[in-house]
Design a protein around this motif. Structure first.
Motif, PDB file in Angstrom:
ATOM      1  N   ALA A 202       0.823  -1.202   0.000  1.00  0.00           N
ATOM      2  CA  ALA A 202       0.000   0.000   0.000  1.00  0.00           C
ATOM      3  C   ALA A 202       0.858   1.254   0.000  1.00  0.00           C
ATOM      4  O   ALA A 202       2.003   1.246   0.474  1.00  0.00           O
ATOM      5  CB  ALA A 202      -0.929  -0.006   1.204  1.00  0.00           C
ATOM      6  N   ALA A 203       0.292   2.314  -0.554  1.00  0.00           N
ATOM      7  CA  ALA A 203       0.938   3.621  -0.501  1.00  0.00           C
ATOM      8  C   ALA A 203      -0.021   4.613   0.152  1.00  0.00           C
ATOM      9  O   ALA A 203      -0.146   5.758  -0.257  1.00  0.00           O
ATOM     10  CB  ALA A 203       1.336   4.073  -1.904  1.00  0.00           C
ATOM     11  N   TYR A 204      -0.681   4.132   1.192  1.00  0.00           N
ATOM     12  CA  TYR A 204      -1.625   4.929   1.963  1.00  0.00           C
ATOM     13  C   TYR A 204      -0.894   5.266   3.256  1.00  0.00           C
ATOM     14  O   TYR A 204      -0.473   4.364   4.002  1.00  0.00           O
ATOM     15  CB  TYR A 204      -2.877   4.075   2.229  1.00  0.00           C
ATOM     16  CG  TYR A 204      -4.032   4.787   2.887  1.00  0.00           C
ATOM     17  CD1 TYR A 204      -4.471   6.040   2.439  1.00  0.00           C
ATOM     18  CD2 TYR A 204      -4.722   4.198   3.944  1.00  0.00           C
ATOM     19  CE1 TYR A 204      -5.548   6.667   3.044  1.00  0.00           C
ATOM     20  CE2 TYR A 204      -5.801   4.825   4.542  1.00  0.00           C
ATOM     21  CZ  TYR A 204      -6.209   6.065   4.091  1.00  0.00           C
ATOM     22  OH  TYR A 204      -7.283   6.691   4.690  1.00  0.00           O
ATOM     23  N   ARG A 205      -0.691   6.548   3.492  1.00  0.00           N
ATOM     24  CA  ARG A 205       0.218   6.970   4.566  1.00  0.00           C
ATOM     25  C   ARG A 205      -0.133   6.345   5.922  1.00  0.00           C
ATOM     26  O   ARG A 205       0.759   5.923   6.683  1.00  0.00           O
ATOM     27  CB  ARG A 205       0.240   8.498   4.679  1.00  0.00           C
ATOM     28  CG  ARG A 205       1.274   9.035   5.683  1.00  0.00           C
ATOM     29  CD  ARG A 205       1.281  10.552   5.713  1.00  0.00           C
ATOM     30  NE  ARG A 205       1.836  11.130   4.492  1.00  0.00           N
ATOM     31  CZ  ARG A 205       3.116  11.501   4.337  1.00  0.00           C
ATOM     32  NH1 ARG A 205       3.983  11.333   5.337  1.00  0.00           N
ATOM     33  NH2 ARG A 205       3.516  12.024   3.204  1.00  0.00           N
ATOM     34  N   ASN A 206      -1.437   6.252   6.223  1.00  0.00           N
ATOM     35  CA  ASN A 206      -1.831   5.745   7.543  1.00  0.00           C
ATOM     36  C   ASN A 206      -1.299   4.351   7.839  1.00  0.00           C
ATOM     37  O   ASN A 206      -1.085   4.012   9.000  1.00  0.00           O
ATOM     38  CB  ASN A 206      -3.361   5.721   7.658  1.00  0.00           C
ATOM     39  CG  ASN A 206      -3.947   7.109   7.812  1.00  0.00           C
ATOM     40  OD1 ASN A 206      -3.329   7.985   8.426  1.00  0.00           O
ATOM     41  ND2 ASN A 206      -5.124   7.316   7.251  1.00  0.00           N
ATOM     42  N   ILE A 237       1.786  -4.394  -6.109  1.00  0.00           N
ATOM     43  CA  ILE A 237       1.393  -3.032  -5.714  1.00  0.00           C
ATOM     44  C   ILE A 237      -0.114  -2.953  -5.524  1.00  0.00           C
ATOM     45  O   ILE A 237      -0.876  -3.466  -6.355  1.00  0.00           O
ATOM     46  CB  ILE A 237       1.824  -2.029  -6.809  1.00  0.00           C
ATOM     47  CG1 ILE A 237       3.347  -2.026  -6.947  1.00  0.00           C
ATOM     48  CG2 ILE A 237       1.323  -0.618  -6.488  1.00  0.00           C
ATOM     49  CD1 ILE A 237       3.844  -1.340  -8.217  1.00  0.00           C
ATOM     50  N   GLY A 238      -0.528  -2.325  -4.416  1.00  0.00           N
ATOM     51  CA  GLY A 238      -1.953  -2.055  -4.184  1.00  0.00           C
ATOM     52  C   GLY A 238      -2.057  -0.760  -3.410  1.00  0.00           C
ATOM     53  O   GLY A 238      -2.161  -0.747  -2.190  1.00  0.00           O
ATOM     54  N   THR A 239      -2.030   0.342  -4.152  1.00  0.00           N
ATOM     55  CA  THR A 239      -1.788   1.638  -3.499  1.00  0.00           C
ATOM     56  C   THR A 239      -2.856   2.068  -2.506  1.00  0.00           C
ATOM     57  O   THR A 239      -2.577   2.803  -1.578  1.00  0.00           O
ATOM     58  CB  THR A 239      -1.678   2.767  -4.554  1.00  0.00           C
ATOM     59  OG1 THR A 239      -2.910   2.859  -5.264  1.00  0.00           O
ATOM     60  CG2 THR A 239      -0.527   2.508  -5.505  1.00  0.00           C
ATOM     61  N   ASP A 240      -4.116   1.633  -2.710  1.00  0.00           N
ATOM     62  CA  ASP A 240      -5.231   2.127  -1.885  1.00  0.00           C
ATOM     63  C   ASP A 240      -5.503   3.602  -2.198  1.00  0.00           C
ATOM     64  O   ASP A 240      -6.079   4.308  -1.371  1.00  0.00           O
ATOM     65  CB  ASP A 240      -4.933   1.946  -0.395  1.00  0.00           C
ATOM     66  CG  ASP A 240      -6.211   1.793   0.440  1.00  0.00           C
ATOM     67  OD1 ASP A 240      -7.309   1.856  -0.139  1.00  0.00           O
ATOM     68  OD2 ASP A 240      -6.100   1.632   1.662  1.00  0.00           O
ATOM     69  N   ARG A 241      -5.097   4.057  -3.367  1.00  0.00           N
ATOM     70  CA  ARG A 241      -5.314   5.444  -3.761  1.00  0.00           C
ATOM     71  C   ARG A 241      -6.804   5.699  -3.977  1.00  0.00           C
ATOM     72  O   ARG A 241      -7.501   4.849  -4.533  1.00  0.00           O
ATOM     73  CB  ARG A 241      -4.567   5.711  -5.081  1.00  0.00           C
ATOM     74  CG  ARG A 241      -4.664   7.135  -5.581  1.00  0.00           C
ATOM     75  CD  ARG A 241      -3.653   8.014  -4.890  1.00  0.00           C
ATOM     76  NE  ARG A 241      -3.763   9.410  -5.270  1.00  0.00           N
ATOM     77  CZ  ARG A 241      -2.765  10.288  -5.092  1.00  0.00           C
ATOM     78  NH1 ARG A 241      -1.617   9.914  -4.553  1.00  0.00           N
ATOM     79  NH2 ARG A 241      -2.929  11.544  -5.427  1.00  0.00           N
ATOM     80  N   GLY A 265     -11.330   4.410  11.056  1.00  0.00           N
ATOM     81  CA  GLY A 265     -10.726   3.477  10.111  1.00  0.00           C
ATOM     82  C   GLY A 265      -9.241   3.375  10.373  1.00  0.00           C
ATOM     83  O   GLY A 265      -8.795   3.237  11.515  1.00  0.00           O
ATOM     84  N   ALA A 266      -8.461   3.452   9.300  1.00  0.00           N
ATOM     85  CA  ALA A 266      -7.008   3.344   9.425  1.00  0.00           C
ATOM     86  C   ALA A 266      -6.388   4.624   9.959  1.00  0.00           C
ATOM     87  O   ALA A 266      -5.197   4.672  10.260  1.00  0.00           O
ATOM     88  CB  ALA A 266      -6.397   3.018   8.062  1.00  0.00           C
ATOM     89  N   SER A 267      -7.208   5.657  10.078  1.00  0.00           N
ATOM     90  CA  SER A 267      -6.700   6.937  10.552  1.00  0.00           C
ATOM     91  C   SER A 267      -6.767   6.967  12.079  1.00  0.00           C
ATOM     92  O   SER A 267      -6.979   5.956  12.735  1.00  0.00           O
ATOM     93  CB  SER A 267      -7.547   8.058   9.936  1.00  0.00           C
ATOM     94  OG  SER A 267      -6.941   9.299  10.162  1.00  0.00           O
ATOM     95  N   LYS A 274      -8.547  12.678   5.363  1.00  0.00           N
ATOM     96  CA  LYS A 274      -7.623  12.007   4.463  1.00  0.00           C
ATOM     97  C   LYS A 274      -6.188  12.269   4.908  1.00  0.00           C
ATOM     98  O   LYS A 274      -5.794  13.428   5.134  1.00  0.00           O
ATOM     99  CB  LYS A 274      -7.845  12.580   3.060  1.00  0.00           C
ATOM    100  CG  LYS A 274      -7.120  11.861   1.974  1.00  0.00           C
ATOM    101  CD  LYS A 274      -7.424  12.501   0.613  1.00  0.00           C
ATOM    102  CE  LYS A 274      -6.682  11.763  -0.493  1.00  0.00           C
ATOM    103  NZ  LYS A 274      -7.036  12.330  -1.804  1.00  0.00           N
ATOM    104  N   ALA A 275      -5.402  11.198   5.021  1.00  0.00           N
ATOM    105  CA  ALA A 275      -3.980  11.394   5.295  1.00  0.00           C
ATOM    106  C   ALA A 275      -3.326  11.928   4.027  1.00  0.00           C
ATOM    107  O   ALA A 275      -3.716  11.560   2.921  1.00  0.00           O
ATOM    108  CB  ALA A 275      -3.355  10.060   5.684  1.00  0.00           C
ATOM    109  N   PRO A 276      -2.328  12.797   4.142  1.00  0.00           N
ATOM    110  CA  PRO A 276      -1.658  13.266   2.934  1.00  0.00           C
ATOM    111  C   PRO A 276      -0.978  12.096   2.234  1.00  0.00           C
ATOM    112  O   PRO A 276      -0.465  11.181   2.887  1.00  0.00           O
ATOM    113  CB  PRO A 276      -0.627  14.271   3.452  1.00  0.00           C
ATOM    114  CG  PRO A 276      -0.512  14.033   4.914  1.00  0.00           C
ATOM    115  CD  PRO A 276      -1.768  13.360   5.371  1.00  0.00           C
ATOM    116  N   PRO A 277      -0.995  12.076   0.923  1.00  0.00           N
ATOM    117  CA  PRO A 277      -0.351  10.965   0.224  1.00  0.00           C
ATOM    118  C   PRO A 277       1.153  10.991   0.473  1.00  0.00           C
ATOM    119  O   PRO A 277       1.687  12.000   0.931  1.00  0.00           O
ATOM    120  CB  PRO A 277      -0.682  11.228  -1.244  1.00  0.00           C
ATOM    121  CG  PRO A 277      -1.083  12.646  -1.338  1.00  0.00           C
ATOM    122  CD  PRO A 277      -1.603  13.057   0.004  1.00  0.00           C
TER     123      PRO A 277
END
Lengths: 323, 323
Positions: A202-206, A237-241, A265-267, A274-277
């Motif tokens: 993932a490329a999701y900051r959280n 790859i599974g960015t979660d974008r 959630g993940a936050s 939204k977490a910054p990318p």
């Protein structure tokens, strides 16, 4: 070519064009989080219209061959997925029906325990429940990929065992690299690796952490460490974008209809929206730096091809129904 | 070979075997009367299981060619139909989705007015409503046959006009031959005939009348008179026969969830339950007397072939999607 194992949000023409610029030839889209059968059919209808209206840049893909063909033609192959099993509404027979309508990836449960499995956020993960075992077998037969990204570790291990085909964790990271409930234990990643499964990093900051978000090399270092755990054939790859997500979308994603309260959630309470990318992934187009980043941390061309698309294609070939 | 344009009830192995003995090679089955989308998907699931469990005697057919092939092989071709449009739940996009799941015949409305059309039992038939016009066009595009058997005359004429393909009255008779709200005016039958549509003559006593139920020759005389009105290319068979129906089934069929009161459907207060079948049609197997009966009232072999199966096959070819 990049295949992104999971994205969400409100796709539009601009999103498809950004994905083209990013070199993304295939993407699993999120057609639903909490929606039941009727709302999920609504979503399928809207997705068909959206893709028909943008036929020059996108096409729905239902086989690995189609993903490969569409991606190589320069268009975006849209793979229809759901982040929850609510579309089945407790009906074993709905698995085949939704498969025939083009659904190819279904997560056994989302943030909460359901009738199939335990979630990564529950205090206790029950393991795969009776209906969950039935659905996994039915998904195997119907040609839908089992996704356990938000599923608890115990249920995920049960799903790997129950499934006659390899499964996916489409969007998560290794918990030993960044400690978060949404990430997966090394045991899960090794079991995935031993059974032909694939994890999409993932490329999701959280769930990635600031350190691995600092630069593309940092994120690719995380990928390399994940490969050390799961093996080169099981990391992708599974960015979660997400595209065009606003506060009400996050509220729906996290709270659905299951609570009158607030859930992050993940936050976390400190940054509820939204977490910054990642620093290197401000725009969707930036994803085209991934192949170079993987090369910079030492991967060969052959390994880069596996991570960027080859592993997903192999898994899709092994799990998607043939038409 | 006989194709029966409409039957209903709880089919089972014995029903399929009876149809085989009757020489019925194809039948439109009623998968629902009042059910919404989820319940209709349930019904599709059950039908698939039933046919899979009886694959030696039955097979689901989704094209005219398949009906012909299955029927000629000695099995029963099952054509999936609904006697109401509730399965679409007001969603234009559901038409294509249900078509892809194999649905090939949908009646615009059943005994009551709905969002598509007026019913034969309403005091006032509104004509085809806005959504009805949309659905007719969508059914044309998706490859589902429009059925107007229980639809009011005005809405039926509107549907014939709105539809780019010929339509069906799968199970009704000529009102000029037996006066009943469920039967069709000569205007409707002539419009059907001029547009390539087909009426399936019913063998349900309530809408056929005792005179035409007395013998197979009497019933075939009614068919011959219907041919005089609609033309030889527009008359076929739609018995409206039910299998294993009991009182609760009649209650559901007639009252659904729309009234706390009692409704008699095609029946009357005097005989609220099942009307006795025609004298010549006590058992399902008896349907095999139809070709001989048609010959006895003067039809040629070529005409008999049209009435027993050719007209339905032509209409299916003109309206069913190709896969």
């Amino acid at each position: 070519m990049i295949i992104d194992g999971l994205q969400c949000g409100h796709f539009d023409r601009e999103a498809f064009q950004s994905l083209q610029k990013a070199g993304v030839g295939g993407v699993v889209v999120t057609c639903g989080f909490w929606e039941g059968a009727v709302e999920s059919l609504d979503s399928l209808g809207r997705w068909r219209d959206l893709v028909r209206e943008n036929a020059d840049v996108a096409e729905i893909a239902t086989t690995a061959d189609a993903v490969d063909r569409i991606g190589r033609s320069g268009k975006v192959a849209v793979i229809l997925g759901y982040q929850n099993a609510n579309l089945f509404e407790g009906r074993i027979r709905f698995v085949e029906l939704f498969a025939e309508l083009g659904v190819r990836v279904v997560q056994l449960t989302y943030n909460n325990q359901n009738e199939l499995a335990g979630s990564c956020y529950e205090a206790e993960d029950s393991g795969l429940a009776r209906f969950g075992k039935e659905v996994v077998r039915e998904m195997n037969a119907a040609g839908i990929l089992v996704d356990c990204s938000h599923v608890g570790d115990r249920s995920t291990l049960d799903a790997i065992e129950a499934s006659s085909r390899p499964i996916a964790v489409t969007h998560a990271n290794a918990r030993s690299l960044f400690d978060h409930k949404r990430n997966k234990s090394d045991d899960v990643l090794k079991a995935l690796g031993q059974t032909g499964g694939v994890i999409g990093c993932a490329a999701y900051r959280n769930i990635t952490g600031d350190d691995y978000c600092r630069s593309i090399e940092a994120w690719c270092t995380m990928v390399a460490r994940t490969v050390e755990i799961a093996g080169i054939d099981s990391v992708a790859i599974g960015t979660d974008r997400s595209h065009n997500f606003t506060a009400p979308d996050y509220a729906w994603m996290r709270q659905g209809r299951w609570t009158r309260g607030v859930d992050y959630g993940a936050s976390a309470a400190g940054r509820p929206l939204k977490a910054p990318p990642p620093d290197w992934f401000q725009k969707v187009e930036d994803l085209n730096v991934v192949p170079g980043g993987l090369r910079a941390v030492g991967f060969s061309d052959r390994e880069i091809a596996k991570i960027t698309h080859g592993n997903w294609l192999r898994l899709y070939e092994a799990t998607f129904r043939k038409q």
